[in-house]
Design a protein around this motif. Sequence first.
Motif, PDB file in Angstrom:
ATOM      1  N   TYR A 116      31.401 -51.519 -28.381  1.00 44.33           N
ATOM      2  CA  TYR A 116      30.942 -52.063 -27.100  1.00 44.33           C
ATOM      3  C   TYR A 116      29.450 -52.350 -27.130  1.00 44.33           C
ATOM      4  O   TYR A 116      28.710 -51.905 -26.269  1.00 44.33           O
ATOM      5  CB  TYR A 116      31.276 -51.078 -25.972  1.00 44.33           C
ATOM      6  CG  TYR A 116      32.727 -50.708 -25.950  1.00 44.33           C
ATOM      7  CD1 TYR A 116      33.689 -51.620 -25.544  1.00 44.33           C
ATOM      8  CD2 TYR A 116      33.136 -49.448 -26.355  1.00 44.33           C
ATOM      9  CE1 TYR A 116      35.017 -51.297 -25.559  1.00 44.33           C
ATOM     10  CE2 TYR A 116      34.479 -49.118 -26.358  1.00 44.33           C
ATOM     11  CZ  TYR A 116      35.407 -50.045 -25.957  1.00 44.33           C
ATOM     12  OH  TYR A 116      36.727 -49.724 -25.958  1.00 44.33           O
ATOM     13  N   ARG A 117      29.015 -53.094 -28.162  1.00 44.47           N
ATOM     14  CA  ARG A 117      27.591 -53.359 -28.262  1.00 44.47           C
ATOM     15  C   ARG A 117      27.142 -54.442 -27.304  1.00 44.47           C
ATOM     16  O   ARG A 117      25.981 -54.552 -26.983  1.00 44.47           O
ATOM     17  CB  ARG A 117      27.237 -53.780 -29.696  1.00 44.47           C
ATOM     18  CG  ARG A 117      27.322 -52.655 -30.681  1.00 44.47           C
ATOM     19  CD  ARG A 117      27.125 -53.207 -32.068  1.00 44.47           C
ATOM     20  NE  ARG A 117      28.103 -54.272 -32.315  1.00 44.47           N
ATOM     21  CZ  ARG A 117      28.038 -55.112 -33.328  1.00 44.47           C
ATOM     22  NH1 ARG A 117      27.033 -55.055 -34.175  1.00 44.47           N
ATOM     23  NH2 ARG A 117      28.958 -56.033 -33.493  1.00 44.47           N
ATOM     24  N   HIS A 118      28.090 -55.260 -26.880  1.00 44.44           N
ATOM     25  CA  HIS A 118      27.681 -56.482 -26.196  1.00 44.44           C
ATOM     26  C   HIS A 118      27.843 -56.423 -24.687  1.00 44.44           C
ATOM     27  O   HIS A 118      27.913 -57.449 -24.043  1.00 44.44           O
ATOM     28  CB  HIS A 118      28.459 -57.664 -26.762  1.00 44.44           C
ATOM     29  CG  HIS A 118      28.284 -57.789 -28.231  1.00 44.44           C
ATOM     30  ND1 HIS A 118      27.062 -58.048 -28.804  1.00 44.44           N
ATOM     31  CD2 HIS A 118      29.159 -57.619 -29.250  1.00 44.44           C
ATOM     32  CE1 HIS A 118      27.209 -58.081 -30.118  1.00 44.44           C
ATOM     33  NE2 HIS A 118      28.457 -57.806 -30.415  1.00 44.44           N
ATOM     34  N   CYS A 119      27.970 -55.203 -24.138  1.00 44.35           N
ATOM     35  CA  CYS A 119      28.070 -55.102 -22.686  1.00 44.35           C
ATOM     36  C   CYS A 119      26.749 -55.496 -22.064  1.00 44.35           C
ATOM     37  O   CYS A 119      25.686 -55.214 -22.611  1.00 44.35           O
ATOM     38  CB  CYS A 119      28.413 -53.689 -22.277  1.00 44.35           C
ATOM     39  SG  CYS A 119      30.100 -53.277 -22.639  1.00 44.35           S
ATOM     40  N   SER A 120      26.851 -56.125 -20.881  1.00 41.72           N
ATOM     41  CA  SER A 120      25.626 -56.611 -20.264  1.00 41.72           C
ATOM     42  C   SER A 120      24.774 -55.477 -19.724  1.00 41.72           C
ATOM     43  O   SER A 120      23.554 -55.504 -19.839  1.00 41.72           O
ATOM     44  CB  SER A 120      25.965 -57.595 -19.147  1.00 41.72           C
ATOM     45  OG  SER A 120      26.930 -57.033 -18.295  1.00 41.72           O
TER      46      SER A 120
ATOM     47  N   GLN B  16      27.477 -49.782 -18.049  1.00 41.49           N
ATOM     48  CA  GLN B  16      28.825 -50.148 -18.446  1.00 41.49           C
ATOM     49  C   GLN B  16      29.088 -49.780 -19.903  1.00 41.49           C
ATOM     50  O   GLN B  16      30.128 -49.247 -20.244  1.00 41.49           O
ATOM     51  CB  GLN B  16      29.005 -51.654 -18.244  1.00 41.49           C
ATOM     52  CG  GLN B  16      30.460 -52.038 -18.100  1.00 41.49           C
ATOM     53  CD  GLN B  16      30.618 -53.533 -17.992  1.00 41.49           C
ATOM     54  OE1 GLN B  16      29.875 -54.295 -18.608  1.00 41.49           O
ATOM     55  NE2 GLN B  16      31.592 -53.959 -17.229  1.00 41.49           N
TER      56      GLN B  16
ATOM     57  N   ARG C 113      29.662 -46.156 -20.143  1.00 43.17           N
ATOM     58  CA  ARG C 113      30.967 -45.705 -19.677  1.00 43.17           C
ATOM     59  C   ARG C 113      32.059 -46.044 -20.680  1.00 43.17           C
ATOM     60  O   ARG C 113      32.957 -45.245 -20.944  1.00 43.17           O
ATOM     61  CB  ARG C 113      31.276 -46.352 -18.326  1.00 43.17           C
ATOM     62  CG  ARG C 113      32.254 -45.527 -17.522  1.00 43.17           C
ATOM     63  CD  ARG C 113      32.369 -46.036 -16.115  1.00 43.17           C
ATOM     64  NE  ARG C 113      32.885 -47.398 -16.088  1.00 43.17           N
ATOM     65  CZ  ARG C 113      32.817 -48.179 -15.015  1.00 43.17           C
ATOM     66  NH1 ARG C 113      32.247 -47.756 -13.926  1.00 43.17           N
ATOM     67  NH2 ARG C 113      33.296 -49.395 -15.042  1.00 43.17           N
ATOM     68  N   GLN C 114      31.949 -47.246 -21.273  1.00 41.75           N
ATOM     69  CA  GLN C 114      32.956 -47.639 -22.249  1.00 41.75           C
ATOM     70  C   GLN C 114      32.862 -46.774 -23.495  1.00 41.75           C
ATOM     71  O   GLN C 114      33.878 -46.394 -24.077  1.00 41.75           O
ATOM     72  CB  GLN C 114      32.812 -49.120 -22.608  1.00 41.75           C
ATOM     73  CG  GLN C 114      33.264 -50.048 -21.509  1.00 41.75           C
ATOM     74  CD  GLN C 114      34.697 -49.841 -21.106  1.00 41.75           C
ATOM     75  OE1 GLN C 114      35.553 -49.597 -21.941  1.00 41.75           O
ATOM     76  NE2 GLN C 114      34.975 -49.892 -19.820  1.00 41.75           N
TER      77      GLN C 114
END
Lengths: 602, 602
Positions: free
Chosen positions: B37-41, B45, B48-49
């Motif tokens: 999940y490196r690309h969460c804005s 978030q 949490r992921q």
Amino acid sequence: MLGNKVSRQKPCHHCKSRSASAPPDTSTIHYEKFWLYRHCSSVQQRNRQAQKAGQLFSGLLAMNVVFLGSAFISSVIFNHVAITLADVWILLSILKLLCLCWIIYYLLGTSRQPHAVLYRDSHAGPIWIRGSVLLFGSFSILLNAFQIGYSAILIQCKTRVEILFPSIEILFICTQAFLLWNHSKDCIQVQHNFTRCGLMLTIATNLILWLLAVTNDTIHMEIDSQLREVEQRFAGNETTSCTCPNTTICKVFQKGYILLYPFSTEYCLVCCSVLYVMWKNVGRHISHHHVPHIKPKFKLHGVVFGPLLGTAAVIIGICVFMMYQIQATSSAPNLQVFVMYYSYYIVLLPLMSVGAVIGTIIHALEKKELDTLKNPTRSLDVILLMGAALGQIGMSYFSIVAIVATDPKDLLNSLILSYSVLLIFQNITQNVFIIDGLHRQPFVAATDARHTGHAGKHAVASELPGEEETTTSNKQEHTQISPDTEEEVKEEQNHEAYDQRRVSMLELGQEIQKLSLSYLHSYSHLNWKRRALREISFFLVLCNIILWVMPTFGAHPVFENGLEKSFYGYSTWFAIVNFGLPLGVFYRMHSVGGLLEVYMTA
Amino acid sequence: MLGNKVSRQKPCHHCKSRSASAPPDTSTIHYEKFWLYRHCSSVQQRNRQAQKAGQLFSGLLAMNVVFLGSAFISSVIFNHVAITLADVWILLSILKLLCLCWIIYYLLGTSRQPHAVLYRDSHAGPIWIRGSVLLFGSFSILLNAFQIGYSAILIQCKTRVEILFPSIEILFICTQAFLLWNHSKDCIQVQHNFTRCGLMLTIATNLILWLLAVTNDTIHMEIDSQLREVEQRFAGNETTSCTCPNTTICKVFQKGYILLYPFSTEYCLVCCSVLYVMWKNVGRHISHHHVPHIKPKFKLHGVVFGPLLGTAAVIIGICVFMMYQIQATSSAPNLQVFVMYYSYYIVLLPLMSVGAVIGTIIHALEKKELDTLKNPTRSLDVILLMGAALGQIGMSYFSIVAIVATDPKDLLNSLILSYSVLLIFQNITQNVFIIDGLHRQPFVAATDARHTGHAGKHAVASELPGEEETTTSNKQEHTQISPDTEEEVKEEQNHEAYDQRRVSMLELGQEIQKLSLSYLHSYSHLNWKRRALREISFFLVLCNIILWVMPTFGAHPVFENGLEKSFYGYSTWFAIVNFGLPLGVFYRMHSVGGLLEVYMTA
């Protein structure tokens, strides 16, 4: 009637006068009340607590019913003199009739009340789930019709009750399928607790039916004597002489019964999962904010290797299955057929695992936003995937210990050992791949989004940050090239400026050219990842279908190879297999659904 | 060291410069990252992921370990030639050593890192849970010491390994108890995934230990031959001649082993639940907003009937238990002793149910706010209560079906039937009462709150709306009489006005008089409800203690009455009891904890 209400609802969503964040139709919402929580300060809090209390009480109801049913079924298995299968059927018929009453009341009463269904959960009851409800439901009806026909032929040695029971079952299946087809998306807002209890009663009935089917599956092992055994159990000892006369129709009924049996098992589980989502959705308020969800469509273009490889796997699998079945039913299966069967798995499972791992890596590489909205359907999907996988993983561990403790160097044993290890690995990697895929936002191409207009705006807006990150290097260029998308967001504010720009046609033409070039560029840039994801998920779908078909139609080498059976003892291994196999079958079916969703959103 | 950090943390909480709603120490918070999940804005978030992914992977680790352990234990039970108990002990020792390494690393490494423990969950690890960890831990250590002593006496026919295994066990118990005593409240903020895996490994080890203890409990039925049997299993067939020499110390070891055995079972379950809360708290950010939670104290004054009735129940229970045990161990138990045993339950259970129902009704009448903050400890408590109750409820349903199918008119059978029905009812009503009580905000008397000063302010403020509702009729008077409480809230703003008022001593005297009168009035108004709640919960605590003691120390009439055993067959009923009884014992223990909490917050 219901459709009416929803459509009456719809135009209101586009009203510009209401702010998007305000909860809609506060006057029509029935907040839940519960006598235990009368003194809460806020309506919302009281509503939530009442919701929890309602769930607790309806859950307790279901628990009690399930325990009673399990006790009955266990009694039939372990002491079938005191309690016969007929007693269980009577219990089940009473439960089914109660459920029928509730379903009819729901269809005609509850759901037609004013403001009963203000919201519909767009994630609940996707088409593949409702389709499988219909498919398995029809098979189950056919199964019961066969049973009625069979009983009618042998009417001289059967009671009339044996025709009555399947009739009730048919009625129950039809009504339930109708309910699930039409109302699986409902978020019911009236008579909360009564609806919850009705749903939970129906879930409990389905669970007991499943339990009965699974334990009846005992007999499934000795396939041909199955029906005779059921009869014997049913009627006590007096009808041992009742065998099928040598007419074609009787044989058809008998064969059909055996073939269709696994589907009724699956039907119960699928119904349970849909009903559970309905139960979770009772009294749920969905803000219209995220209702306009763009449904991705199933398109086949652009995938080549996945379908090819998958079809090859399916064809080889069918051949292996046929050879296995011919050997297994004709005589005691020999070593050769087991070697063939396990070799097939040992080749297929690593391919599937590698596919799932590559898919997970691509997910990580892809710069897509995560969908973190509350979604009971998805949560249930995740729980069901993990829970159903436990069946196969558990069985595999038991096999591993048994083989390591006896003789892991034997050819067949080493095959079973690698099969078990690979199966665990495949289950875990596939679960991670599916769960990760379900949490990704569906890919929406810019052109698609623009066509959907207003409805899709939120989805596009939330997708933008991720997209922008991909082109950080040429950000300057990007803002120059595609002002279209950004302007759409600020449309209301600078509408005039937009009009002004629109007159200079030359500029616009250049812009369109640039835009389409950049679109093509970004498409070809993203393309290999999306294509790879689709290839992988398509391949996995086909593989899971064949792995689902094989045990469903009777290939149970874990039982027939005799290794674990002799290690743990007949009854223990039997219990383990009886628990693990149906879960394994359900897992494959559920994986197919999850993978299809991953395929469509990729 | 750790205490240092927390105290260093504390003064910062009182800084007036920072707004209370802003998350504290944002610079020191380590947000979690995960390559998927490196690309969460947003950072939140992604955090949490990453948290979810970490929980998934550590959960998968635990699942695999537990399955492997279960397969080993099943093999020992069903095929103890291929896999001996020694193999299981080797597996467990490896697991324990791994856990030990992690615990030591956690104590010396992880928890001492800078900013490792920014928050502590005030709900986690309450004193009664940590106390029972210490209590059961010491009993388990004693048990293992006895085993070492026993092995040392019989050293001529035992291997040295049999002294090694209990030593590792003692080391494991000590270290784990130390960890749980000191760190059960930690919300660790560094090395999230490593800590999660360590915790899950420890949980899995405890679960396997529990499974082994439960299945070893098989032997518990024939109490006296237990130890001999264990030895035989352990060492194969060569040491059948190894029996305890007729020395006192050997007999003491043997008896002590049998008496202490149930406690080690409970120890594993309690550790699992505490470790699970720690696992849930890894990476959790608690806003300091609701950290200052007023701990209600355990006070005995004001309750009379509850303790009296409860003590009577305990004393009668002990008498019944003693008579039952004397009868059951000396000879085959006769009808009379069963009638006595079940009659005791039939008198006690309705009393408990009625108490729980009245308590629930009083909860509904009371005008108290609900505590709806996120609280993993409470969620776990609720799940554990419901889950552990399943054991007894399931067993009861099996009994009911067996009795109804055989002969419900027989004296003993009708007693067992009513016992089973009442037990189900008691379990459900008690669960509803406890769950409802746990969600109520603790009652804080105005005077108490004033003494606690700053720390209690938020709690009082949130309690006010509910309190005010009770005195709506004389609201005008209320605001006149007790401006004290409201002034405290606005203390900073109008401190000067307060000072000014303070000079007029006469006015103040009148105010104090009025205040104390109104306090007395409201206290006597609330009093009967609060007192009734305390009486009921105290009575239920004592009842649950005696119902916990009886099966723990060996009264198992469900097995010894022979009814269900002959109905379901020995092995089936045995499996059901083996599953249900330990859960039932755990349920009683857990209920005591929950009821104590209800008592204190009432």
